[in-house]
Design a protein around this motif. Structure first.
Motif, PDB file in Angstrom:
ATOM      1  N   ALA A   1      39.615  31.572  45.591  1.00  0.00           N
ATOM      2  CA  ALA A   1      39.619  32.986  45.203  1.00  0.00           C
ATOM      3  C   ALA A   1      38.227  33.576  45.355  1.00  0.00           C
ATOM      4  CB  ALA A   1      40.111  33.142  43.769  1.00  0.00           C
TER       5      ALA A   1
ATOM      6  N   ILE B   1      44.121  39.453  45.593  1.00  0.00           N
ATOM      7  CA  ILE B   1      43.778  38.217  44.884  1.00  0.00           C
ATOM      8  C   ILE B   1      44.057  38.369  43.395  1.00  0.00           C
ATOM      9  CG2 ILE B   1      41.831  36.731  44.231  1.00  0.00           C
ATOM     10  CD1 ILE B   1      40.770  37.202  47.121  1.00  0.00           C
TER      11      ILE B   1
ATOM     12  N   ASP C   1      37.418  28.166  40.656  1.00  0.00           N
ATOM     13  CA  ASP C   1      38.422  28.856  41.466  1.00  0.00           C
ATOM     14  C   ASP C   1      37.809  29.141  42.842  1.00  0.00           C
ATOM     15  OD1 ASP C   1      40.791  30.083  42.109  1.00  0.00           O
ATOM     16  OD2 ASP C   1      40.512  31.819  40.780  1.00  0.00           O
TER      17      ASP C   1
ATOM     18  N   ARG D   1      48.342  36.823  43.612  1.00  0.00           N
ATOM     19  CA  ARG D   1      47.697  35.522  43.759  1.00  0.00           C
ATOM     20  C   ARG D   1      48.632  34.476  44.379  1.00  0.00           C
ATOM     21  NH1 ARG D   1      43.222  32.883  41.425  1.00  0.00           N
ATOM     22  NH2 ARG D   1      43.482  30.615  41.447  1.00  0.00           N
TER      23      ARG D   1
END
Length: 256
Positions: A108, A49, A105, A53
């Motif tokens: 994530a 991650i 986010d 990404r």
């Protein structure tokens, strides 16, 4: 991304094959699980991650409400689970890692909370479309290629996914009810035990030789988010080393 194999010792479910699509009811309390590979898999997820990404995360802006609801759902599910400490702004996982709850986010953040990958499927027109995902452990498919594609197009390279199966799967996605999740599993033979194995449709996986040493299985769950109505497809990946005696019995069999 070279690393030592991350392996589990067993599958925590009966792996007797079922006819496609092979779904069964799931106790909501059993949706997300942590196994003996938790710390190693989570460390790899953190690295992917942070460093890959673009390969492992996607979010259509229109899917943000569903992604935010997924984050809240995962946090609520993990609250009180062994080893988790859920606060207002951060979470401590069973491996001792503390991470912020970054609501800006959401995919994530979800991807760093549990071993599962998460795909958000939303009904657009007559089909469910992949509108958000955190996919750290793809088994020979590419998130970039499947993002914003409908179910039939996502499964295009799979020979067994014919018109009849496609209709049954679409009815399944239409019919899954909030609070009544479903689950299925697959069983795949691999030579390479790596968890991160993206592959494009134009570069299909070569036939696996008899005696290949690893069994890869995905425990796949379908869960309806009650507010947005999105369907979450979660994937818990297991990789097991096959016993040498089992590999030897397959030597000389046709490639599968």
């Amino acid at each position: 991304m070279s690393q030592r194999p991350i392996l589990q010792r067993r599958l925590p479910f009966d792996a007797t094959p079922r006819p496609l699509p092979g779904v069964a009811p799931l106790d909501p309390a059993d949706w997300l699980i942590a196994d003996e590979a938790f710390a190693q898999q989570m460390a790899l997820r953190d690295r992917l991650i942070a460093g890959r990404r673009d390969a492992v995360l996607r979010l259509d802006p229109a899917a943000r409400p569903a992604a935010e609801e997924l984050l809240d759902t995962v946090l609520a599910h993990l609250d009180g689970r062994p080893g988790y400490r859920i606060g207002a702004e951060e979470v401590t996982r069973p491996d001792g890692v503390t991470l912020p709850i970054d609501r800006a986010d959401p995919m994530a953040t979800v991807g760093r909370l549990a071993q599962e990958d998460f795909c958000v499927m939303e009904k657009r027109g007559d089909e469910h479309v992949l509108t958000a995902a955190v996919l750290c452990f793809p088994a020979s498919w590419s998130l970039e290629e499947k993002f914003l594609r409908p179910l039939v197009r996502i499964h295009a390279p799979i020979a067994a996914y014919d018109g009849d199966i496609a209709r049954r799967v679409q009815r399944l996605f239409d019919g899954v009810r909030a609070g009544r999740p479903l689950w299925r599993f697959n069983l795949l033979t691999y030579e390479d035990p790596a968890l991160f194995q993206p592959r494009r449709e134009s570069d299909p996986r070569a036939p696996v030789p008899a005696g290949a040493g690893y069994l890869r299985s995905e425990r796949q769950c379908l869960l309806r988010l009650p507010s947005t109505g999105a369907v979450v497809f979660s994937i818990h990946t297991f990789v097991l080393a096959r016993p040498a005696s089992e590999q030897e019995r397959e030597v000389g069999k046709p490639l599968t």
